[in-house]
Design a protein around this motif. Structure first.
Motif, PDB file in Angstrom:
ATOM      1  N   PRO A 143       0.795  -1.240   0.000  1.00 19.24           N
ATOM      2  CA  PRO A 143       0.000   0.000   0.000  1.00 19.24           C
ATOM      3  C   PRO A 143       0.824   1.286   0.000  1.00 19.24           C
ATOM      4  CG  PRO A 143      -0.995  -1.605   1.466  1.00 19.24           C
ATOM      5  CD  PRO A 143       0.311  -2.196   1.024  1.00 19.24           C
ATOM      6  N   HIS A 144       1.909   1.329   0.764  1.00 15.58           N
ATOM      7  CA  HIS A 144       2.668   2.572   0.850  1.00 15.58           C
ATOM      8  C   HIS A 144       3.482   2.862  -0.410  1.00 15.58           C
ATOM      9  CE1 HIS A 144       5.495  -0.525   2.363  1.00 15.58           C
ATOM     10  NE2 HIS A 144       6.387   0.189   1.706  1.00 15.58           N
ATOM     11  N   ALA A 145       3.502   1.928  -1.376  1.00  9.17           N
ATOM     12  CA  ALA A 145       4.250   2.137  -2.618  1.00  9.17           C
ATOM     13  C   ALA A 145       3.358   2.509  -3.792  1.00  9.17           C
ATOM     14  CB  ALA A 145       5.051   0.876  -2.966  1.00  9.17           C
ATOM     15  N   ARG A 146       2.075   2.659  -3.554  1.00  8.46           N
ATOM     16  CA  ARG A 146       1.159   2.913  -4.670  1.00  8.46           C
ATOM     17  C   ARG A 146       1.451   4.232  -5.368  1.00  8.46           C
ATOM     18  NH1 ARG A 146      -4.086   0.781  -1.253  1.00  8.46           N
ATOM     19  NH2 ARG A 146      -3.685  -1.469  -1.542  1.00  8.46           N
ATOM     20  N   GLU A 147       1.792   5.248  -4.607  1.00 11.00           N
ATOM     21  CA  GLU A 147       2.128   6.539  -5.208  1.00 11.00           C
ATOM     22  C   GLU A 147       3.328   6.396  -6.146  1.00 11.00           C
ATOM     23  OE1 GLU A 147       4.048  10.862  -3.846  1.00 11.00           O
ATOM     24  OE2 GLU A 147       3.319   9.449  -2.337  1.00 11.00           O
ATOM     25  N   ARG A 151       2.359   4.468  -9.399  1.00 10.18           N
ATOM     26  CA  ARG A 151       1.657   5.315 -10.366  1.00 10.18           C
ATOM     27  C   ARG A 151       2.624   6.272 -11.052  1.00 10.18           C
ATOM     28  NH1 ARG A 151      -2.472   5.102  -6.326  1.00 10.18           N
ATOM     29  NH2 ARG A 151      -1.630   6.975  -5.310  1.00 10.18           N
ATOM     30  N   GLU A 152       3.533   6.832 -10.290  1.00 11.66           N
ATOM     31  CA  GLU A 152       4.530   7.737 -10.865  1.00 11.66           C
ATOM     32  C   GLU A 152       5.402   7.007 -11.883  1.00 11.66           C
ATOM     33  OE1 GLU A 152       8.160  10.717  -9.396  1.00 11.66           O
ATOM     34  OE2 GLU A 152       7.221   9.333  -7.969  1.00 11.66           O
ATOM     35  N   LEU A 153       5.836   5.807 -11.530  1.00  8.37           N
ATOM     36  CA  LEU A 153       6.677   5.030 -12.446  1.00  8.37           C
ATOM     37  C   LEU A 153       5.951   4.728 -13.751  1.00  8.37           C
ATOM     38  CD1 LEU A 153       9.154   3.322 -13.195  1.00  8.37           C
ATOM     39  CD2 LEU A 153       8.096   1.417 -11.935  1.00  8.37           C
ATOM     40  N   CYS A 154       4.692   4.325 -13.667  1.00  7.18           N
ATOM     41  CA  CYS A 154       3.935   3.998 -14.875  1.00  7.18           C
ATOM     42  C   CYS A 154       3.813   5.209 -15.793  1.00  7.18           C
ATOM     43  CB  CYS A 154       2.557   3.464 -14.490  1.00  7.18           C
ATOM     44  SG  CYS A 154       1.597   2.842 -15.884  1.00  7.18           S
ATOM     45  N   ASP A 157      -4.003  -1.977 -13.274  1.00  6.58           N
ATOM     46  CA  ASP A 157      -2.935  -1.894 -12.282  1.00  6.58           C
ATOM     47  C   ASP A 157      -1.707  -1.235 -12.895  1.00  6.58           C
ATOM     48  OD1 ASP A 157      -1.302  -2.510  -9.953  1.00  6.58           O
ATOM     49  OD2 ASP A 157      -0.405  -4.060 -11.202  1.00  6.58           O
ATOM     50  N   PRO A 158      -1.223  -0.122 -12.344  1.00  5.25           N
ATOM     51  CA  PRO A 158      -0.133   0.608 -12.985  1.00  5.25           C
ATOM     52  C   PRO A 158       1.185  -0.166 -13.035  1.00  5.25           C
ATOM     53  CG  PRO A 158      -0.667   1.581 -10.847  1.00  5.25           C
ATOM     54  CD  PRO A 158      -1.747   0.597 -11.155  1.00  5.25           C
ATOM     55  N   LEU A 159       1.443  -1.022 -12.052  1.00  2.00           N
ATOM     56  CA  LEU A 159       2.698  -1.779 -12.089  1.00  2.00           C
ATOM     57  C   LEU A 159       2.649  -2.854 -13.170  1.00  2.00           C
ATOM     58  CD1 LEU A 159       5.495  -2.130 -10.951  1.00  2.00           C
ATOM     59  CD2 LEU A 159       4.560  -3.633  -9.193  1.00  2.00           C
ATOM     60  N   THR A 160       1.490  -3.476 -13.335  1.00  2.00           N
ATOM     61  CA  THR A 160       1.340  -4.451 -14.420  1.00  2.00           C
ATOM     62  C   THR A 160       1.545  -3.774 -15.770  1.00  2.00           C
ATOM     63  OG1 THR A 160      -0.206  -5.779 -13.116  1.00  2.00           O
ATOM     64  CG2 THR A 160      -0.216  -6.106 -15.498  1.00  2.00           C
ATOM     65  N   LYS A 169       9.143  12.605  -7.740  1.00  2.00           N
ATOM     66  CA  LYS A 169       8.034  13.033  -6.873  1.00  2.00           C
ATOM     67  C   LYS A 169       7.946  12.204  -5.592  1.00  2.00           C
ATOM     68  CE  LYS A 169       5.279  14.808 -10.714  1.00  2.00           C
ATOM     69  NZ  LYS A 169       4.018  14.680 -11.487  1.00  2.00           N
ATOM     70  N   SER A 170       8.018  10.903  -5.711  1.00  2.00           N
ATOM     71  CA  SER A 170       7.889  10.035  -4.539  1.00  2.00           C
ATOM     72  C   SER A 170       9.216   9.821  -3.823  1.00  2.00           C
ATOM     73  CB  SER A 170       7.311   8.678  -4.947  1.00  2.00           C
ATOM     74  OG  SER A 170       8.212   8.000  -5.812  1.00  2.00           O
ATOM     75  N   GLY A 171      10.326   9.985  -4.543  1.00  2.00           N
ATOM     76  CA  GLY A 171      11.633   9.711  -3.967  1.00  2.00           C
ATOM     77  C   GLY A 171      11.979   8.233  -3.918  1.00  2.00           C
ATOM     78  N   ALA A 172      11.104   7.374  -4.426  1.00  2.00           N
ATOM     79  CA  ALA A 172      11.379   5.934  -4.446  1.00  2.00           C
ATOM     80  C   ALA A 172      12.469   5.615  -5.457  1.00  2.00           C
ATOM     81  CB  ALA A 172      10.094   5.168  -4.782  1.00  2.00           C
ATOM     82  N   LEU A 173      13.111   4.470  -5.267  1.00  2.00           N
ATOM     83  CA  LEU A 173      14.138   4.001  -6.197  1.00  2.00           C
ATOM     84  C   LEU A 173      13.557   2.917  -7.086  1.00  2.00           C
ATOM     85  CD1 LEU A 173      17.153   3.709  -3.724  1.00  2.00           C
ATOM     86  CD2 LEU A 173      16.706   5.557  -5.348  1.00  2.00           C
ATOM     87  N   VAL A 174      13.932   2.957  -8.364  1.00  2.00           N
ATOM     88  CA  VAL A 174      13.477   1.954  -9.325  1.00  2.00           C
ATOM     89  C   VAL A 174      14.680   1.201  -9.862  1.00  2.00           C
ATOM     90  CG1 VAL A 174      12.290   1.515 -11.504  1.00  2.00           C
ATOM     91  CG2 VAL A 174      11.503   3.348  -9.998  1.00  2.00           C
TER      92      VAL A 174
END
Length: 364
Positions: A114-118, A121-124, A175-178, A323-328
């Motif tokens: 859940p906490h990675a949904r933002e 969506r940004e990645l997609c 689903d944005p990750l799919t 935007k999210s600061g997450a790493l891909v």
């Protein structure tokens, strides 16, 4: 040599550790690199991706895969604006393989906490933006007319199509990750920083995988993935890894390549070397006690015929989402018969040097 799950741990730990060790050298190489600062840009609503140059020479049927020949674990490069994702004429095969894998395994190969949904969506959105600008002849877009949330003030993307593959994805419903996984050939891993400063593997799309299982990794922090599984992790790799991730800037993505030799060319789960996928027990490295194949599965005998060996390379990219600061962490797998590259100048010697550099654990 090490197969699948163990190899994944080594790739991640050694990759980031060598990236960290090579970081000091990167900012010394002039205009093609970047400067390390005390307060790196790790999140920004204002930063914009540089405009990719359209590759109008790309042909889905004719453009061959790149000839990566990586025989060093420290060949770290800055990722240029045009190279986040590379397409070639193998993409249709990878797309079919991913679609089949999803139909067969579903949420066992793609999931988002859940906490990675933002971040997902940004990645997609960002992948759709990049791919449609880099390969405009491959992708068609539909944009929102009610917002300006896309790149450079355009509307956000609501649909992305790949006409040559007969594929169409509605970003407002699916689903944005799919979708992010299906519109390009890489597997995708998203790491989200937790309150304790650790990065957690919080979303995964591993429809290629090569022996990886989402259930073994999703939700674990990097220390949890590596401690007890990667040799010398605590004393040699843990601190460099954490420092590197903390310093990675949105404007400073990197890429590296890895090399492995395998006795199979399976894109998904290598039953020949690991047994049935649902029977695998990570703790014992084989079919689990009580599973149908426990005590029955026998690994293949040693190979002495080069025609049965495969040259497996991964192109790995690591970037921070603004935007999210997450790493891909994106992983593109390339597989060739080993014999097919041995006539290339210098390859036999470089390959022999690589094999001689392996310790006993890596060479098993």
């Amino acid at each position: 040599m090490l197969e699948s799950t163990t190899l994944f741990f080594l790739f991640v730990a050694c990759a980031i550790a060598t990236l960290a060790l090579g970081w000091k050298n990167l900012h010394k190489r002039g205009k093609n690199t970047y400067k390390v600062v005390e307060k790196p840009t790790t999140r920004s609503d204002k930063w914009q991706y540089p405009e990719p140059s359209p590759d109008l020479t790309f042909d889905m049927k004719q453009t061959p895969p790149p000839s990566f020949r990586a025989f060093s674990t420290i060949e770290i490069k800055k990722l240029d604006k045009d190279s986040w994702i590379l397409l070639d004429n193998e993409f249709p095969r990878y797309h079919r393989a991913k679609v089949a894998r999803l139909a067969d395994r579903g949420d066992k190969v793609v999931s988002t906490l859940p906490h990675a949904r933002e971040a997902v969506r940004e990645l997609c959105q960002d992948l759709s933006e990049f791919l449609s600008r880099r390969y405009p002849q491959v992708y068609n877009l539909t944009r929102s007319t009610t917002d300006q949330d896309g790149w450079y003030g355009e509307g956000s993307i609501t649909k992305i199509e790949i006409p040559s593959l007969g594929a169409s994805y509605d970003l407002t419903k699916e689903d944005p990750l799919t979708v992010a996984g299906l519109i390009q050939p890489c597997d995708l891993n998203i790491l989200v920083k937790q309150e304790d400063g650790q990065y957690q593997l919080s979303a995964m799309m591993i429809a290629i995988g090569g022996g990886q299982r989402l259930k073994d990794k999703l939700g674990k922090c990097l220390d949890g993935l590596h401690l007890g599984r990667v040799p010398h992790y605590t004393e040699q790799l843990q601190n460099p890894l954490n420092r590197f991730l903390a310093k990675l800037k949105v404007e400073g993505p990197i890429a590296r390549n890895t090399t492995a030799i395998s006795i199979h060319d399976e894109l998904h789960w290598p039953t020949i070397t690991m047994g049935p996928e649902d029977d695998w027990d990570l703790a014992i490295g084989g079919p689990g006690i009580g599973t149908p194949s426990y005590g029955k599965f026998k690994p293949p005998a040693p190979i002495n015929n080069i025609s049965q060996l495969f040259f497996r390379q991964e192109r790995q990219t690591l970037r921070r989402l603004p935007k999210s600061g997450a790493l891909v962490w994106a992983v593109h797998t390339y597989i060739l018969p080993l014999a097919s590259i041995l006539d290339e100048p210098g390859i036999p010697g470089r390959l022999a040097s690589l094999i001689r550099s392996w310790d006993d654990e890596t060479a098993e």
